[in-house]
Design a protein around this motif. Sequence first.
Motif, PDB file in Angstrom:
ATOM      1  N   SER A 197      34.044  44.137   1.173  1.00 12.87           N
ATOM      2  CA  SER A 197      33.029  43.112   1.416  1.00 12.87           C
ATOM      3  C   SER A 197      32.314  42.806   0.107  1.00 12.87           C
ATOM      4  CB  SER A 197      32.012  43.564   2.478  1.00 12.87           C
ATOM      5  OG  SER A 197      31.219  44.656   2.008  1.00 12.87           O
ATOM      6  N   ALA A 238      28.688  40.612  -1.276  1.00 13.86           N
ATOM      7  CA  ALA A 238      27.472  39.941  -0.828  1.00 13.86           C
ATOM      8  C   ALA A 238      26.605  39.551  -2.008  1.00 13.86           C
ATOM      9  CB  ALA A 238      26.684  40.862   0.111  1.00 13.86           C
ATOM     10  N   SER A 292      26.733  37.758   8.260  1.00 16.60           N
ATOM     11  CA  SER A 292      26.975  36.625   7.380  1.00 16.60           C
ATOM     12  C   SER A 292      28.463  36.371   7.192  1.00 16.60           C
ATOM     13  CB  SER A 292      26.306  36.872   6.028  1.00 16.60           C
ATOM     14  OG  SER A 292      26.576  35.809   5.133  1.00 16.60           O
ATOM     15  N   SER A 293      29.221  37.451   6.998  1.00 23.45           N
ATOM     16  CA  SER A 293      30.653  37.277   6.751  1.00 23.45           C
ATOM     17  C   SER A 293      31.383  36.749   7.977  1.00 23.45           C
ATOM     18  CB  SER A 293      31.272  38.607   6.309  1.00 23.45           C
ATOM     19  OG  SER A 293      31.209  39.573   7.338  1.00 23.45           O
ATOM     20  N   VAL A 336      20.739  37.326   2.688  1.00 24.39           N
ATOM     21  CA  VAL A 336      22.045  37.708   2.168  1.00 24.39           C
ATOM     22  C   VAL A 336      23.109  36.711   2.623  1.00 24.39           C
ATOM     23  CG1 VAL A 336      22.491  39.254   4.128  1.00 24.39           C
ATOM     24  CG2 VAL A 336      23.738  39.582   2.005  1.00 24.39           C
ATOM     25  N   THR A 337      24.032  36.442   1.711  1.00 25.07           N
ATOM     26  CA  THR A 337      25.240  35.674   2.018  1.00 25.07           C
ATOM     27  C   THR A 337      26.437  36.545   1.651  1.00 25.07           C
ATOM     28  OG1 THR A 337      24.167  33.560   1.573  1.00 25.07           O
ATOM     29  CG2 THR A 337      26.577  33.598   1.543  1.00 25.07           C
ATOM     30  N   ALA A 338      27.410  36.666   2.545  1.00 25.52           N
ATOM     31  CA  ALA A 338      28.469  37.649   2.317  1.00 25.52           C
ATOM     32  C   ALA A 338      29.821  37.173   2.808  1.00 25.52           C
ATOM     33  CB  ALA A 338      28.107  38.962   3.013  1.00 25.52           C
ATOM     34  N   THR A 353      31.462  49.008   4.084  1.00 21.79           N
ATOM     35  CA  THR A 353      30.064  48.574   4.055  1.00 21.79           C
ATOM     36  C   THR A 353      29.169  49.604   4.746  1.00 21.79           C
ATOM     37  OG1 THR A 353      30.889  46.299   4.189  1.00 21.79           O
ATOM     38  CG2 THR A 353      28.521  46.640   4.558  1.00 21.79           C
ATOM     39  N   THR A 380      24.344  41.264  -6.655  1.00 15.81           N
ATOM     40  CA  THR A 380      25.623  41.252  -5.955  1.00 15.81           C
ATOM     41  C   THR A 380      25.917  42.666  -5.477  1.00 15.81           C
ATOM     42  OG1 THR A 380      26.857  41.631  -8.008  1.00 15.81           O
ATOM     43  CG2 THR A 380      26.533  39.345  -7.320  1.00 15.81           C
ATOM     44  N   THR A 408      23.970  32.217   5.955  1.00 15.74           N
ATOM     45  CA  THR A 408      23.045  33.123   5.295  1.00 15.74           C
ATOM     46  C   THR A 408      22.166  33.788   6.347  1.00 15.74           C
ATOM     47  OG1 THR A 408      23.026  31.834   3.254  1.00 15.74           O
ATOM     48  CG2 THR A 408      21.125  33.270   3.657  1.00 15.74           C
ATOM     49  N   ALA A 423      33.659  39.204   3.892  1.00 18.94           N
ATOM     50  CA  ALA A 423      34.340  40.476   4.119  1.00 18.94           C
ATOM     51  C   ALA A 423      35.700  40.185   4.713  1.00 18.94           C
ATOM     52  CB  ALA A 423      33.528  41.377   5.052  1.00 18.94           C
ATOM     53  N   ILE A 454      25.226  41.829   6.243  1.00 17.04           N
ATOM     54  CA  ILE A 454      26.478  41.552   5.519  1.00 17.04           C
ATOM     55  C   ILE A 454      27.584  41.222   6.515  1.00 17.04           C
ATOM     56  CG2 ILE A 454      28.295  42.619   4.122  1.00 17.04           C
ATOM     57  CD1 ILE A 454      26.055  44.114   2.621  1.00 17.04           C
TER      58      ILE A 454
END
Length: 369
Positions: A221, A223, A332-333, A204-206, A183, A234, A338, A208, A329
Motif C-alpha cells: 500500500s 499513502a 481510501s484505497s 489521507v489518500t491511498a 498495512t 508518504t 480522500t 493498495a 488507508i
Amino acid sequence: MTEQQNTPLRAAFIGTGGIANAHAEALWDQPGVELAAAVDLDPARAQDFASKWGVARTAASLAEALDGGGLDLVAICTPPSSHFPLALEALARGLHAVVEKPPALSLAQMRQLETAEAASTGTLSCVFQHRFGSGARRLLAMQDSGALGRPLIGTCNTLWFRNQAYFDIPWRGLWDVEGGGPTMGHGIHQFDLLLHLWGPWAEVTAFAGKLARRTDTEDASAAIVRFESGAIATVINSVISPRETSYLRLDFENATVELEHLYGYSDTNWTVTPAPGREDVVESWNQGEDLSSGHAAQYRALLRSLQAGGQPPVSIAHAYATMELAAAIYASSVSGTTIARGQIDETSPFFTRMDGHLEPWKQEETLNA
C-alpha cells in the motif's frame, strides 16, 4: 495488584510462540517481576517455553492459570484474531494486559476495548516499541523545544519481503484473522512512530493492491498523509521488496532527520543533517544516552507507570489514532476517495472491518483469472 516495590509483579504469557520470547526476554531482567505462568493450547510448547525462561507453571487458558495462583500482568502473544477477546478477558479479570500489534482487527473492537478498560481495575497497553528508543525520545524533545523548526515533508517506508510460503500458513493473509496485510501487520510499527512524532493526522489518500502474492489481503500500500500541522508525508507498506528496510525521513525547517533499520534501532541508525547555519541542531542531537528501541524499553516504561499507579504508555486510546490511519488507508484505497480523520465512524462499513466487508483484492483476483 499491589504496587509495593517489595512485592513482585506476577506476569503470564498467553501464547508461547516466537514473539512471546521477545516479551520474556524483555521481562527477564526487569527487577521485581516474576515470570509466573505460560498459557498455550499446546501443552508441550508451553512447557518448553516455561523451561527456557524459568516460568513457574503452565496452563491451557487464562482461567486455569489464575486458578494456579494470582497474576498481575498478561502479555498477549497470540495470532491477531485472538487479541481482542483475550484482552477483554484480561480486563474483565482486573489484570493489566500488554497486547501485540494489531491490538484489534477493527475500530469497532478498539472502541469496545476502551469501554472495557474504563470499567476495569486493569489497564491495556499496545506494543509499539519504536516509540521508546532514545532516538525517538530525543527527537520528540527537540521538536517540542522548537530546535528543529516546523515539520514539513516526511517519508515513512516499511519495505519488507515475505515469500509465498509465509502466506500459505492457514491463518495468514485473511481479513478475519489478521485484519489486513502489511498495512496492519508490518508497516503499522513505523507509521505509529511517525504519528507519535508528528502528531494528529488530518487526511489521507491511498492506493493498495495485491501485486505479487496469493493472499486475500493487500501485499503493498502507498499513502499520502496530511497532518494537522500542515506537514505532508508518504507512507509505503510492502512485503514484496527484496532489499528490506524500515526508513523514516523527516524534513524540518532546521534539519533533516533520518532513521534506517529493520526491526529495531539504536542511536547509530539515526542521521541528522542540519540546514545551513544550523549546526547547533547536530550538537543537541549528540547529547544523551543511547538506548535501543524494543520490547525491553517499552516494558521499562510500563513498569514505571504501574509502580506509580498511572496509566501505561501506548494506551488503547493512544493506539486508536494509529489504527484509524490504517483503516483510512484501506478505506481510501478501496473507495478511491480522500479520507479525513474521524470520517470512519459507526456508520461506515470500514469501522467494523478494514476492507469494508468488500474483499476488494479477492474480487480483483477473480476478475483477472
